[in-house]
Design a protein around this motif. Structure first.
Motif, PDB file in Angstrom:
ATOM      1  N   THR A  43     -31.277  31.254 -20.272  1.00 31.12           N
ATOM      2  CA  THR A  43     -31.066  29.744 -20.627  1.00 31.12           C
ATOM      3  C   THR A  43     -29.900  29.337 -20.657  1.00 31.12           C
ATOM      4  O   THR A  43     -28.869  30.029 -21.076  1.00 31.12           O
ATOM      5  CB  THR A  43     -31.655  29.493 -22.089  1.00 31.12           C
ATOM      6  N   PRO A  45     -27.127  26.285 -21.298  1.00 24.51           N
ATOM      7  CA  PRO A  45     -27.319  25.084 -21.947  1.00 24.51           C
ATOM      8  C   PRO A  45     -26.714  23.924 -20.985  1.00 24.51           C
ATOM      9  O   PRO A  45     -25.726  24.082 -20.151  1.00 24.51           O
ATOM     10  CB  PRO A  45     -26.272  25.094 -22.862  1.00 24.51           C
ATOM     11  N   SER A  46     -27.315  22.609 -21.070  1.00 23.97           N
ATOM     12  CA  SER A  46     -26.863  21.767 -20.225  1.00 23.97           C
ATOM     13  C   SER A  46     -25.501  21.125 -21.104  1.00 23.97           C
ATOM     14  O   SER A  46     -25.092  21.180 -22.203  1.00 23.97           O
ATOM     15  CB  SER A  46     -27.849  20.511 -20.485  1.00 23.97           C
ATOM     16  N   LYS A  47     -25.013  20.208 -20.066  1.00 31.13           N
ATOM     17  CA  LYS A  47     -23.919  19.800 -20.555  1.00 31.13           C
ATOM     18  C   LYS A  47     -24.210  18.658 -21.155  1.00 31.13           C
ATOM     19  O   LYS A  47     -24.940  17.896 -20.993  1.00 31.13           O
ATOM     20  CB  LYS A  47     -22.840  19.058 -19.408  1.00 31.13           C
ATOM     21  N   TYR A  49     -24.605  14.837 -22.773  1.00 27.84           N
ATOM     22  CA  TYR A  49     -24.440  13.593 -21.947  1.00 27.84           C
ATOM     23  C   TYR A  49     -23.476  12.716 -22.772  1.00 27.84           C
ATOM     24  O   TYR A  49     -23.699  12.623 -24.064  1.00 27.84           O
ATOM     25  CB  TYR A  49     -25.879  12.736 -22.010  1.00 27.84           C
ATOM     26  N   LYS A  88     -33.092  13.569 -21.286  1.00 28.09           N
ATOM     27  CA  LYS A  88     -32.821  14.483 -19.856  1.00 28.09           C
ATOM     28  C   LYS A  88     -31.724  15.510 -20.104  1.00 28.09           C
ATOM     29  O   LYS A  88     -31.831  16.208 -19.447  1.00 28.09           O
ATOM     30  CB  LYS A  88     -32.573  13.574 -18.747  1.00 28.09           C
ATOM     31  N   SER A  89     -30.976  15.640 -21.066  1.00 28.85           N
ATOM     32  CA  SER A  89     -29.917  16.634 -21.267  1.00 28.85           C
ATOM     33  C   SER A  89     -30.666  17.882 -21.752  1.00 28.85           C
ATOM     34  O   SER A  89     -30.617  18.006 -22.855  1.00 28.85           O
ATOM     35  CB  SER A  89     -28.534  16.015 -21.777  1.00 28.85           C
ATOM     36  N   VAL A  90     -31.537  18.531 -20.951  1.00 30.56           N
ATOM     37  CA  VAL A  90     -32.119  19.737 -21.578  1.00 30.56           C
ATOM     38  C   VAL A  90     -31.672  20.807 -20.874  1.00 30.56           C
ATOM     39  O   VAL A  90     -31.069  20.801 -19.916  1.00 30.56           O
ATOM     40  CB  VAL A  90     -33.708  19.504 -21.362  1.00 30.56           C
ATOM     41  N   ASP A  91     -31.439  22.015 -21.735  1.00 39.96           N
ATOM     42  CA  ASP A  91     -31.238  23.264 -21.412  1.00 39.96           C
ATOM     43  C   ASP A  91     -32.117  23.598 -19.999  1.00 39.96           C
ATOM     44  O   ASP A  91     -33.109  23.545 -19.933  1.00 39.96           O
ATOM     45  CB  ASP A  91     -31.275  24.460 -22.111  1.00 39.96           C
ATOM     46  N   LYS A  92     -31.427  24.314 -18.934  1.00 45.46           N
ATOM     47  CA  LYS A  92     -31.862  24.794 -17.817  1.00 45.46           C
ATOM     48  C   LYS A  92     -32.251  26.284 -18.162  1.00 45.46           C
ATOM     49  O   LYS A  92     -31.480  27.077 -18.601  1.00 45.46           O
ATOM     50  CB  LYS A  92     -31.023  24.688 -16.732  1.00 45.46           C
TER      51      LYS A  92
END
Length: 143
Positions: A43, A45-47, A49, A88-92
């Motif tokens: 996983t 983590p997203s940046k 927003y 939309k700022s979800v972990d990739k």
């Protein structure tokens, strides 16, 4: 008797070689494909927003070009957009596969070395330092 044993030894050694580099490579790849794989998910983590709603609203309030109705519509759309961007700022997640066997060519000895990782084979492999095991040469594919 001595000649027979020498002949059998030479026959056995000759049987270990492949007639060409390509066939040795194919033999090694076939062997490597008969292996166990471990799949793990990583996983990232997203940046976060950064909302700019307040900054845009201040600019809008200062602007006299738009009517009050247009400003209210813009304000409503801006909040909707902000909510969408936050959601939309979800972990990739990335899925990796780790194989237990692989081949590396050793040109100077004219062979492909078949490596095997016992940690993958016996199911103890983990994506943690010290738990990944190591590859050891277990087969030779000479040409």
């Amino acid at each position: 008797m001595k000649r027979l044993s020498v002949f059998l030894l030479l026959l056995g050694l000759a049987g270990c070689n492949y007639p060409s580099r390509s066939q040795a490579e194919t033999g090694c790849e076939v062997w490597a494909d008969k292996n166990r794989e471990v799949t793990f998910v990583e996983t990232i983590p997203s940046k976060p927003y950064k909302s700019s709603v307040e900054e845009e609203l201040e600019k809008l309030d200062d602007d006299t070009y738009y009517s009050l109705k247009e400003k209210e519509q813009f304000r409503s759309n801006l909040y909707k957009f902000d909510d969408i961007m936050k959601s939309k700022s979800v972990d990739k997640t990335i899925t990796h596969k780790v194989g237990a066997r692989w081949c590396i060519e050793e040109e100077e000895t004219k062979q492909f070395l078949g490596y095997e990782n016992k940690a993958v084979l016996n199911g103890t492999w983990q994506n943690v330092k010290g738990m990944t095991g190591e590859g050891k040469v277990v087969k030779h594919f000479r040409y």
